[in-house]
Design a protein around this motif. Structure first.
Motif, mmCIF file in Angstrom:
data_model
loop_
_atom_site.group_PDB
_atom_site.id
_atom_site.type_symbol
_atom_site.label_atom_id
_atom_site.label_comp_id
_atom_site.label_asym_id
_atom_site.label_seq_id
_atom_site.Cartn_x
_atom_site.Cartn_y
_atom_site.Cartn_z
ATOM 1 N N PRO A 260 0.832 -1.208 0.000
ATOM 2 C CA PRO A 260 0.000 0.000 0.000
ATOM 3 C C PRO A 260 0.860 1.248 0.000
ATOM 4 N N PHE A 261 0.452 2.241 -0.801
ATOM 5 C CA PHE A 261 1.210 3.479 -0.890
ATOM 6 C C PHE A 261 0.254 4.617 -1.226
ATOM 7 N N GLU A 262 -0.025 5.475 -0.224
ATOM 8 C CA GLU A 262 -0.948 6.596 -0.374
ATOM 9 C C GLU A 262 -2.269 6.104 -0.961
ATOM 10 N N ASP A 263 -2.683 6.615 -2.137
ATOM 11 C CA ASP A 263 -3.984 6.221 -2.682
ATOM 12 C C ASP A 263 -3.855 5.129 -3.738
ATOM 13 N N THR A 264 -2.695 4.467 -3.822
ATOM 14 C CA THR A 264 -2.513 3.374 -4.764
ATOM 15 C C THR A 264 -1.912 2.182 -4.043
ATOM 16 N N SER A 265 -1.944 1.052 -4.715
ATOM 17 C CA SER A 265 -1.187 -0.095 -4.230
ATOM 18 C C SER A 265 -0.122 -0.383 -5.275
ATOM 19 N N VAL A 266 1.102 -0.461 -4.834
ATOM 20 C CA VAL A 266 2.195 -0.788 -5.733
ATOM 21 C C VAL A 266 2.367 -2.296 -5.702
ATOM 22 N N GLU A 267 2.080 -2.932 -6.818
ATOM 23 C CA GLU A 267 2.177 -4.383 -6.883
ATOM 24 C C GLU A 267 3.558 -4.760 -7.395
ATOM 25 N N VAL A 268 4.281 -5.499 -6.580
ATOM 26 C CA VAL A 268 5.636 -5.925 -6.915
ATOM 27 C C VAL A 268 5.598 -7.400 -7.265
ATOM 28 N N GLY A 269 6.213 -7.758 -8.369
ATOM 29 C CA GLY A 269 6.201 -9.150 -8.789
ATOM 30 C C GLY A 269 7.559 -9.623 -9.269
ATOM 31 N N ILE A 270 7.763 -10.927 -9.177
ATOM 32 C CA ILE A 270 8.950 -11.567 -9.728
ATOM 33 C C ILE A 270 8.473 -12.569 -10.782
ATOM 34 N N VAL A 271 8.962 -12.394 -12.001
ATOM 35 C CA VAL A 271 8.632 -13.292 -13.101
ATOM 36 C C VAL A 271 9.852 -14.174 -13.344
ATOM 37 N N TYR A 272 9.680 -15.483 -13.185
ATOM 38 C CA TYR A 272 10.823 -16.401 -13.222
ATOM 39 C C TYR A 272 10.658 -17.421 -14.338
ATOM 40 N N GLN A 273 11.715 -17.544 -15.164
ATOM 41 C CA GLN A 273 11.771 -18.576 -16.191
ATOM 42 C C GLN A 273 12.942 -19.515 -15.897
ATOM 43 N N PRO A 274 12.698 -20.824 -15.824
ATOM 44 C CA PRO A 274 13.798 -21.763 -15.574
ATOM 45 C C PRO A 274 14.912 -21.593 -16.609
ATOM 46 N N GLY A 275 16.122 -21.508 -16.134
ATOM 47 C CA GLY A 275 17.261 -21.360 -17.021
ATOM 48 C C GLY A 275 17.565 -19.930 -17.416
ATOM 49 N N LYS A 276 16.610 -19.022 -17.175
ATOM 50 C CA LYS A 276 16.806 -17.619 -17.534
ATOM 51 C C LYS A 276 16.795 -16.694 -16.324
ATOM 52 N N GLY A 277 16.336 -17.193 -15.170
ATOM 53 C CA GLY A 277 16.302 -16.364 -13.978
ATOM 54 C C GLY A 277 15.033 -15.537 -13.884
ATOM 55 N N GLY A 278 15.052 -14.586 -12.958
ATOM 56 C CA GLY A 278 13.857 -13.789 -12.685
ATOM 57 C C GLY A 278 14.006 -12.338 -13.057
ATOM 58 N N LYS A 279 12.865 -11.685 -13.277
ATOM 59 C CA LYS A 279 12.812 -10.257 -13.541
ATOM 60 C C LYS A 279 11.761 -9.623 -12.634
ATOM 61 N N LEU A 280 12.027 -8.386 -12.247
ATOM 62 C CA LEU A 280 11.106 -7.660 -11.377
ATOM 63 C C LEU A 280 10.098 -6.893 -12.209
ATOM 64 N N ILE A 281 8.825 -6.942 -11.802
ATOM 65 C CA ILE A 281 7.811 -6.094 -12.416
ATOM 66 C C ILE A 281 7.141 -5.272 -11.322
ATOM 67 N N ILE A 282 6.768 -4.051 -11.662
ATOM 68 C CA ILE A 282 6.068 -3.172 -10.726
ATOM 69 C C ILE A 282 4.840 -2.623 -11.432
ATOM 70 N N VAL A 283 3.678 -2.864 -10.827
ATOM 71 C CA VAL A 283 2.417 -2.442 -11.420
ATOM 72 C C VAL A 283 1.715 -1.496 -10.463
ATOM 73 N N ASP A 284 1.361 -0.290 -10.934
ATOM 74 C CA ASP A 284 0.605 0.666 -10.120
ATOM 75 C C ASP A 284 -0.848 0.590 -10.519
ATOM 76 N N GLU A 285 -1.727 0.453 -9.528
ATOM 77 C CA GLU A 285 -3.153 0.461 -9.819
ATOM 78 C C GLU A 285 -3.895 1.083 -8.642
ATOM 79 N N LYS A 286 -5.023 1.713 -8.922
ATOM 80 C CA LYS A 286 -5.798 2.398 -7.891
ATOM 81 C C LYS A 286 -6.441 1.401 -6.939
ATOM 82 N N LEU A 287 -6.388 1.747 -5.663
ATOM 83 C CA LEU A 287 -7.117 0.937 -4.682
ATOM 84 C C LEU A 287 -8.601 1.218 -4.792
ATOM 85 N N GLU A 288 -9.403 0.194 -4.602
ATOM 86 C CA GLU A 288 -10.854 0.396 -4.648
ATOM 87 C C GLU A 288 -11.356 0.898 -3.308
#
Length: 288
Positions: A260-288
């Protein structure tokens, strides 16, 4: 699972993380003209591949309903792709596909991808939760070291000021300290909640105003003594599998957590592919 537009946003960010091609543009949503009616029609996510004078468009339709995707939905999406000049259509479902829908999609050349809850956590992930470390500043003491060749009037009154002689307020020091505390070294949870640290900060933009001589004297260094408390908040991961239902092959593992961050939620994710490792994703979306 994530509803409606939130699922489209997730797929957009997943595809951006998985794409290693600099010639790919990913847009969500994307409106394209219907070749029959001329009216614009919306696709949830569109990938445009450009190589020299060639261009290929791939459209994603994200289905987050209570039931698996049906034959009729596959047929409707196939016609939509044909009418909007899409070369490759992809259906993404959070509830799977009926077998007849998979058969129909294969005959149309439509890819069927599934993004669903994983049955367990991932063995490549260090923890089942994301720990948010929040420093709360309690006290700031500031000492200024004058630049060489400058001295204060004996017994005079003075304060730390900006270049115009205005005393620097507490908010000025709080902003400096807050930025410094968000260093992993100071945020690292070591079991203690009450902490004290000394920062040495350059004196750029700071002066000492000597009221007796009415002079602004340049500062060489600022020494900030900070007392603060550390708060730890746990945010569990949601575990998802991104799968190609055509051959039941795994595309990627996804671990998501919301901060949670002020009037939004910052969604943090890790996308992982075997043999390739992981990448970070950050998605901002309004809280209901």
């Amino acid at each position: 699972m994530k509803p409606g537009r939130a699922l489209e946003t997730l797929i957009e960010h997943l595809e951006k993380a998985l794409s290693d091609n600099p010639n790919v543009t990913i847009e969500s949503p994307k409106r394209l003209p219907d070749k029959v009616t001329g009216r614009l029609r919306e696709h949830d996510v569109v990938l445009t591949f450009k190589e020299h004078h060639h261009e290929l468009k791939v459209a994603f339709e994200c289905r987050d309903r209570s039931r698996p995707v049906t034959v009729e939905q596959v047929e409707g999406f196939s016609r939509k792709c044909e009418d909007t000049g899409i070369q490759q259509g992809v259906l993404v479902s959070s509830k799977g596909f009926w077998e007849t829908a998979l058969t129909k999609a294969a005959s149309y050349g439509i890819r069927c991808l599934s993004i669903e809850e994983a049955t367990s956590s991932f063995d490549w992930l260090f923890s089942d939760e994301l720990v948010e470390v929040i420093p709360h500043v309690q006290q700031i003491s500031v000492r200024a070291i004058l630049a060489q060749g400058h001295t204060l009037t004996d017994g005079g009154k003075y304060y730390i000021a900006d270049s115009n002689g205005n005393e620097l307020p507490y908010e000025f020091w709080f902003e400096i300290v807050s930025d410094l505390l968000f260093n992993p070294y100071y945020m690292n949870p070591d079991g203690s909640t009450q902490r004290q640290v000394t920062f040495h900060h350059n004196g750029d933009g700071a002066f000492i105003f000597d009221e007796a001589s009415n002079n602004l004297l340049p500062v060489q260094e600022l020494v900030l003594e900070v007392k603060y408390e550390v708060e730890l908040q746990s945010h569990p991961f949601q575990f998802l599998k991104y799968t190609d239902k055509g051959d039941d092959s795994d595309i990627a593992d996804v671990a998501l957590s919301q901060l949670p961050f002020e009037d939004t939620s910052v969604e943090v994710g890790i996308v992982y592919q075997p043999g390739k490792g992981g990448k970070l994703i950050i998605v901002d979306e309004k809280l209901e």
